[in-house]
Design an enzyme around this catalytic site. Sequence first.
Site, mmCIF file in Angstrom:
data_model
loop_
_atom_site.group_PDB
_atom_site.id
_atom_site.type_symbol
_atom_site.label_atom_id
_atom_site.label_comp_id
_atom_site.label_asym_id
_atom_site.label_seq_id
_atom_site.Cartn_x
_atom_site.Cartn_y
_atom_site.Cartn_z
ATOM 1 N N SER A 1 0.798 -1.203 0.000
ATOM 2 C CA SER A 1 0.000 0.000 0.000
ATOM 3 C C SER A 1 0.846 1.275 0.000
ATOM 4 O O SER A 1 1.476 1.595 -0.983
ATOM 5 C CB SER A 1 -0.948 -0.054 1.199
ATOM 6 O OG SER A 1 -1.937 0.926 1.117
ATOM 7 N N LYS B 1 -0.958 -3.927 -3.480
ATOM 8 C CA LYS B 1 -2.263 -3.356 -3.142
ATOM 9 C C LYS B 1 -2.342 -1.961 -3.770
ATOM 10 O O LYS B 1 -1.776 -1.006 -3.252
ATOM 11 C CB LYS B 1 -2.482 -3.257 -1.644
ATOM 12 C CG LYS B 1 -3.882 -2.745 -1.283
ATOM 13 C CD LYS B 1 -4.114 -2.765 0.214
ATOM 14 C CE LYS B 1 -5.557 -2.358 0.532
ATOM 15 N NZ LYS B 1 -5.828 -0.949 0.255
ATOM 16 N N ASP C 1 10.073 5.099 -10.317
ATOM 17 C CA ASP C 1 9.681 5.808 -11.543
ATOM 18 C C ASP C 1 10.608 6.972 -11.863
ATOM 19 O O ASP C 1 10.928 7.233 -13.030
ATOM 20 C CB ASP C 1 8.240 6.309 -11.427
ATOM 21 C CG ASP C 1 7.218 5.212 -11.680
ATOM 22 O OD1 ASP C 1 7.633 4.070 -11.959
ATOM 23 O OD2 ASP C 1 6.006 5.498 -11.607
#
Length: 420
Positions: free
Chosen positions: A323, A348, A334
């Site tokens: 999460s 999740k 990224d």
Amino acid sequence: MKKQFFGGVAFGVIFTITLTLVLLFGLVGKARMRLALGLDPTETRTVNSSKSDTASPSAMTSLSTKDISTKLTGLEQIIDTYYLNDIDYNTMTEYIYKGALASLGDPYSVYYTKEEFDSFNEQTTGNYCGIGVSVNENASTGAVTVVQVFKDGAGAKAGFRSGDIIYKVDGEEVTGQDLSTVVSKIKGEEGTTVNITILRGSDTFTKTLTRATVTIDTVSSEMLDNNIGYIKVNEFDEVTATQFDEAIDDLEKQGEKGLIIDLRDNPGGRYDIVCEMLDRMLPKGKLLVYTMDKYGTKEEQKSTDSDEFTKPLAVLVNGNSASASEIFSGAVKDYGIGTLVGTTTFGKGIVQQILPLNDGSAVKLTVSKYYTPSGKNIHGTGIEPDVRVELNDDAVENGQYVKEKDNQLKKAVEIIKGKM
């Protein structure tokens, strides 16, 4: 007692219709919501009533108050006439509401009684009365697993380990129950006891633990050799962002030349907190994460802090990094500001919102997906590390990582040294 039950049934029918109206027509107005991305949904958010324009009013015909009331009355009469044992109509009423949410087939959408919701809210403060462990739940199997054992807690004293499965609480099997419900059963008043049945491989054993107040330092830090800073983040609670900033500042003062952030076994937590921590790491104006709901509404979180971290960075992750941990890891990966080391994260990538009800109970619903800055939704797949390292079997003792045997940490140190 029958009157209480019939009153509960009537409330249940009204609750179902009202909830449908809330979801379809945005009748909550300016009510504040709590956004959930893990164990501790706490960020408030205003409901966007404009979404009602895209909903179909015909959905209302799927629930008939007359049919529901008639059938519930019939069931109550059958139970009252034939059931052998005593009947708790208040509990029966609560399970009507629980059943409405369970019918969605979504393990993250649940109904909370007032007591469960009170306990649920308590989890976000970093202070609670319990046994000193953090847990996660497998969405597929429903198994409740110990992911961290806090030093000096009752769980540590009883010999609990990371990876233990909590099978029963006070003799009641909890597999498949909502995680917050299980946590509320484990927690309780200081000095009271709770019986926990653990599955560890093929072994099963039960321990009686005495609950005590646990104050969790959600962040710990130290300076490793070669002036490499190390920060362990256990959960994303109310106090975590402040503790994280303090840890970074302290390591900077000590001459830190590179940093390792350990998110292993971190089950997640507050959405606003992880965004605040990413804000400290990334340049101003960077997209941190965004969500997308069923109406196509996109909500972005961007960095507003002028601070950024520019030194060599590694982030440790594993299958229990879930999460909010994945939001942090996803942004780091990224933007390429650090190297992810370890194993694939939990996966999740969905968002829940809490809708508090007037009687103190609440409903938690899955309402959207979240995406990493590059547009990836990792639900069900997780995030692959940049450098995959399986943890050695002897690297964990009594629920704690042993630095000298922790090969994942050693690999992260090696990577940081190579970048310094």
